[in-house]
Design an enzyme around this catalytic site. Structure first.
Site, PDB file in Angstrom:
ATOM      1  CB  SER A 112      31.513   6.443  -7.201  1.00 50.52           C
ATOM      2  OG  SER A 112      31.481   5.675  -6.006  1.00 50.52           O
ATOM      3  CE  LYS A 113      33.094   5.336  -1.451  1.00 52.49           C
ATOM      4  NZ  LYS A 113      32.150   6.053  -0.560  1.00 52.49           N
ATOM      5  CG  ASP A 114      38.719   7.996  -8.929  1.00 51.44           C
ATOM      6  OD1 ASP A 114      39.189   7.337  -7.981  1.00 51.44           O
ATOM      7  OD2 ASP A 114      38.964   7.748 -10.122  1.00 51.44           O
TER       8      ASP A 114
END
Length: 346
Positions: free
Chosen positions: A47-49
């Site tokens: 999710s950090k993208d």
């Protein structure tokens, strides 16, 4: 994106629009319908993208970043990988201060993406000069032409999920979602998605997942920072020994704490039963779901979404290693090792 919808200009075009996948065997006998938002389908496998791209592009819009500059960040691994990936495409140098609790797999991946990595001791206070928070801050102060992402205190972390993950979940459930269950570390995901969903329907319950050894659950309940809550734990990217200003505690209805051991076994169970190879925090989120079901949180007709933040490949030397699990004391009469002798035919 290229006008030919089957061709992408670069890997960054693939960020977001991750699938919502119904959980079947893991939730057999549960009350309601349960769906996983599987963030491993992002190109950087987490999710950090979303926050890496949003924060960096906002810095570009403000003229803070120009080609050749250096991006510095504090990370347990996933944010660092995403920042390194975006930096490659956009032409920036990348320096990461990483907790020693991060798996060797994560650290090796960061190096393979061209990042310069500083590994900092995990079990020191946040204001200790050796902590990854302070190391990143010092590097930024010393280096001209650098920016410090500072995800724990950067409102853009929340905005990224408010603008992307939140609308995606709302649309994918046709607005019928009743509960969101999400791990809380920086708090960006749960706060951004929670804010969007609460604006759509204030009755949606936002439930945070915390780790034993972290201060978040007690702070949510008392608004007091209790250092006695802090002790070493193994789950990466979940819980905190400080209070991130990014976390909007007023949006969160309740927290559930999970153990290292239960979360590790539950991650393995997801892989074996649902065919989804997920990371440690995904196991933690699913473990919280199990505990909530046992507490009677859900009823028939509920539409529950749990966020699986990252991919199992980041944890091959940890939760998916029988040797590591044995060393942690995580195998007992209930949970046994899966090692089998392979006989080769000559």
């Amino acid at each position: 994106m290229n006008q030919n919808k089957k061709v992408f200009n670069n890997v960054l075009d693939l960020i977001g629009n991750t699938p919502l996948i119904k959980l079947n065997r893991m939730t057999s006998g549960f009350d309601g319908d349960f769906y996983a938002k599987v963030e491993a389908f992002n190109p950087g496998h987490s999710s950090k993208d979303r926050i890496a791209l949003h924060i960096i592009e906002e810095a570009e819009r403000q003229g803070i970043l120009t080609p050749g500059d250096t991006i510095i960040e504090t990370t347990s691994g996933n944010t660092g990988f995403s920042i390194a990936m975006v930096s490659i495409i956009k032409g920036y140098e990348c320096i990461l201060a990483v907790s020693s609790k991060s798996s060797a797999d994560k650290i090796d991946m960061l190096k393979s993406m061209g990042a310069k990595v500083y590994v900092c001791p995990a079990h020191v206070s946040a204001d200790d000069p050796r902590s990854y928070y302070q190391v990143a801050k010092r590097l930024h102060e010393e280096m001209k032409g650098s920016i410090y992402i500072n995800q724990y205190f950067n409102q853009l972390n929340v905005d990224a999920h408010y603008n992307s993950s939140g609308p995606e979940i709302w649309n994918q459930t046709s607005g019928k979602i009743t509960h969101l269950v999400a791990c809380s570390g920086t708090g960006g995901t749960i706060s951004g998605v929670g804010k969007f969903l609460k604006e759509k329907n204030k009755d949606i319950k936002i439930i945070g997942v915390d780790a034993f050894g972290s201060v978040l659950k007690k702070y949510h309940e008392t608004k007091e920072f209790d250092e006695s809550e802090i002790y070493p734990y193994r789950i990466e990217g979940l819980g905190k020994n400080l209070i991130p200003t990014v976390t909007d505690f007023d949006l969160i209805d309740k927290f559930v704490k999970v153990t290292d051991e239960d979360s590790a076994h539950t991650a393995r169970e997801i892989s074996r039963t649902e065919g989804l190879f997920v990371g440690y925090t995904s196991g933690a989120a699913m473990q919280a779901l199990k505990q909530l079901q046992a507490e009677g949180e859900f009823k028939q007709g509920d539409q529950v979404v749990v966020i699986f933040p990252d991919h199992g490949s980041r944890y091959m030397s940890k939760i998916y290693s029988d040797k590591w699990m044995e060393e942690q004391g995580f195998f007992d009469s209930k949970h046994t090792a899966t090692v089998e002798t392979i006989q080769y035919i000559k």
